[in-house]
Design a protein around this motif. Structure first.
Motif, PDB file in Angstrom:
ATOM      1  N   GLY A 169      40.168  45.802  35.667  1.00 45.13           N
ATOM      2  CA  GLY A 169      39.130  45.085  34.940  1.00 45.13           C
ATOM      3  C   GLY A 169      37.723  45.401  35.419  1.00 45.13           C
ATOM      4  O   GLY A 169      36.788  44.642  35.159  1.00 45.13           O
ATOM      5  N   THR A 170      37.571  46.541  36.085  1.00 47.19           N
ATOM      6  CA  THR A 170      36.253  46.903  36.625  1.00 47.19           C
ATOM      7  C   THR A 170      35.403  47.610  35.572  1.00 47.19           C
ATOM      8  O   THR A 170      35.905  48.096  34.558  1.00 47.19           O
ATOM      9  N   ILE A 171      34.121  47.689  35.840  1.00 42.25           N
ATOM     10  CA  ILE A 171      33.174  48.368  34.949  1.00 42.25           C
ATOM     11  C   ILE A 171      32.765  49.697  35.586  1.00 42.25           C
ATOM     12  O   ILE A 171      32.506  49.771  36.783  1.00 42.25           O
ATOM     13  N   LYS A 202      27.780  56.224  29.462  1.00 43.15           N
ATOM     14  CA  LYS A 202      28.184  55.018  28.744  1.00 43.15           C
ATOM     15  C   LYS A 202      28.950  54.107  29.694  1.00 43.15           C
ATOM     16  O   LYS A 202      29.629  54.565  30.608  1.00 43.15           O
ATOM     17  N   LYS A 203      28.828  52.821  29.439  1.00 45.46           N
ATOM     18  CA  LYS A 203      29.447  51.834  30.317  1.00 45.46           C
ATOM     19  C   LYS A 203      30.749  51.326  29.688  1.00 45.46           C
ATOM     20  O   LYS A 203      30.793  50.958  28.510  1.00 45.46           O
ATOM     21  N   TYR A 204      31.806  51.346  30.505  1.00 44.54           N
ATOM     22  CA  TYR A 204      33.126  50.911  30.029  1.00 44.54           C
ATOM     23  C   TYR A 204      33.718  49.879  30.992  1.00 44.54           C
ATOM     24  O   TYR A 204      33.403  49.864  32.185  1.00 44.54           O
ATOM     25  N   LYS A 225      37.236  49.622  27.203  1.00 43.84           N
ATOM     26  CA  LYS A 225      36.332  49.118  26.175  1.00 43.84           C
ATOM     27  C   LYS A 225      34.887  49.522  26.476  1.00 43.84           C
ATOM     28  O   LYS A 225      34.438  49.462  27.623  1.00 43.84           O
ATOM     29  N   LEU A 226      34.225  49.945  25.430  1.00 40.11           N
ATOM     30  CA  LEU A 226      32.817  50.290  25.562  1.00 40.11           C
ATOM     31  C   LEU A 226      31.988  49.019  25.638  1.00 40.11           C
ATOM     32  O   LEU A 226      32.147  48.101  24.822  1.00 40.11           O
TER      33      LEU A 226
END
Length: 487
Positions: free
Chosen positions: A308-310, A316-318, A483-484
């Motif tokens: 669940g990390t970013i 782009k951030k996911y 997820k973006l």
């Protein structure tokens, strides 16, 4: 069960039949190690015909197979490539004749569907009797499908599904067996064929006739050994390719049951995948956890992705999926590894000990009966001898006669103790002593295995809920994608 396990081994070991592959001593070492970790020697010997049949069925697309199996050696086989095409088989006209002569064993419409025909058990049995012992070098499955198409005047798009007790025909064109009204129910285009409801009947027929769990195991075993090998692949590769790979794997496995129709097989494979979506992902989850339990660093890294990390990729951030429980709490990777390692190793050790116990009991039961009988007879003889020890010479003769009678009775009841009559008292004592040593050692080993199996079972019971919770949580994560995150 041994048939399914050996087939799964072959799927994972060789993936696909290859007539040029040279089966070696190392292959036999791996095969025997696999079988003997799951079955006792007695079970393997009893089911050796099933082991041979697996190799015949596995290499069936390449040719007919001569197979030998010995427990101390393993498998030796020879593939005889097919030289005759189905249309040139000497059995073709006989099979066509069987179908036409047994029209009462042809059910149409089948299950109320005007686009389905079933050739029932009597036809299947007669066809099997015709070709089962043939020495003709022809692919029997292809021959049967070809003969059915000829006998029923089927179109190239029509599909023949070969099951254990019947053959089912799926029609896609006008046929002399159909009434004009029935033509209206036939698919008008490939787009109509893509409707999932169109495949429900065939799926239900298939799972009634085959072991669905075995079918899915075979599909996934081949994928895990090749394109879904979690010792190699990355999360990015998995997310992009897994669905396509599974559908293709199912389609390949279907080919042993279904005649050539690429669009139909593709759609049927998609239907099976959708219907068994969770079951398939459970197999993937367990495969990952098993890899981790044997210290696969790549598989561990694969699992750590679901945190669940970013992260940032290509500016782009996911956010990644996470392994969360039903109550919303997150499983952390160290806990997952600790619980699953204990569970999987305990399960494997329990299975190993159960096999060892079965092998031990084969010998132990014989030794126990013989030793206890000999000991009992010896004790009985000594009591009688003590009671009559003051008899005269004639009495001693009676004692000798009783002793002989005891030994004769014992030898009759236990065939392997016939030699006792010829042994001296000292020799009898040595035989009994050696038997006692073996008996006590085996009893000690038996008790040890029984205690260990019980302890392992208790460990599994205690951690069962946690392990299944981890699997369910991982299944959910595996079905999700990164997820973006919009800024």
């Amino acid at each position: 069960m041994i048939y399914q396990d050996v087939k799964r081994f072959l799927k994972g070991h060789l993936q696909k039949p290859d007539e040029n592959y040279v089966w070696s001593g190392h292959d036999n070492f791996l095969l025997l190690n696999f079988i003997q970790s799951r079955y006792s020697d007695e079970e393997i010997e009893k089911n050796s015909s099933e082991i041979r049949q697996v190799f015949r069925d596995f290499f069936e697309p390449s040719g007919s197979v001569l197979v030998r199996f010995k427990l101390d050696i393993g498998i030796t086989y020879k593939i005889l490539p097919y030289h005759i095409k189905p249309e040139n088989s000497r059995h073709l006209n006989d099979i066509i004749g069987i179908i036409k002569k047994n029209r009462r064993s042809i059910e149409y419409p089948y299950h109320g569907r005007d686009d389905q025909i079933a050739l029932l058990g009597k036809i299947r049995r007669h066809i099997n009797a015709q070709i089962i012992e043939t020495d003709e070098s022809v692919n029997k499955n292809e021959l049967v499908r070809y003969a059915i198409k000829k006998a029923l005047d089927l179109d190239s798009r029509d599909v023949v599904v070969q099951l254990k007790r019947k053959y089912i025909v799926k029609l896609f064109k006008k046929n002399e067996l159909l009434s004009s009204k029935a033509q209206e129910s036939l698919p008008k285009s490939d787009e109509e064929l893509r409707n999932p409801e169109e495949l429900t009947g065939h799926y239900e027929e298939l799972i009634q006739d085959i072991d669905l769990e075995e079918f899915l195991d075979n599909v996934m075993a081949e994928l895990f050994a090749t394109k879904l090998n979690f010792d190699v692949i990355t999360n990015s590769y998995y997310e992009k390719n897994v669905f396509i790979l599974i559908r293709h794997g199912i389609a390949t496995e279907l080919q042993q049951y279904v005649s050539e129709n690429k669009e139909y097989i593709k759609d049927f494979a998609g239907y099976i995948f959708k219907t068994n979506f969770t079951k398939i992902h459970e197999r993937i989850a367990i495969e990952i956890l098993e890899k981790i339990s044997i210290k696969s660093q790549v598989a561990t890294k694969f699992l750590e992705y679901y945190s669940g990390t970013i992260y940032i990729e290509d500016a782009k951030k996911y956010s990644t999926p996470e392994i969360s429980r039903v109550d919303g709490k997150r499983w952390n990777v160290p806990s997952i590894i600790a619980i699953t390692n204990m569970w999987l190793r305990s399960k494997k050790q329990k299975a190993k000990f159960k096999v060892q116990l079965k092998n031990l009991l084969q010998r132990y039961n014989i030794i126990a009966v013989n030793f206890e009988s000999m000991d009992e007879q010896k004790e009985k003889y000594e009591i009688e001898l003590f009671e009559e020890e003051n008899f005269d010479i004639e009495g001693h003769a009676d004692i000798q006669m009783k002793q002989n009678n005891i030994l004769e009775s014992q030898a009759t009841e236990y065939e392997n103790l016939k030699m006792i009559q010829e042994l001296s008292e000292e020799q009898n004592q040595n035989v009994l002593k050696n038997m006692k040593i073996e008996y006590l050692e085996m009893r000690k080993q038996k008790q040890y295995l029984e205690v260990e199996i019980k302890n392992l079972k208790n460990n599994l019971d205690i951690n069962r809920a946690s392990f299944h919770s981890i699997v369910a949580s991982l299944v959910k994560a595996l079905t999700q994608r990164k997820k973006l995150i919009e800024d």
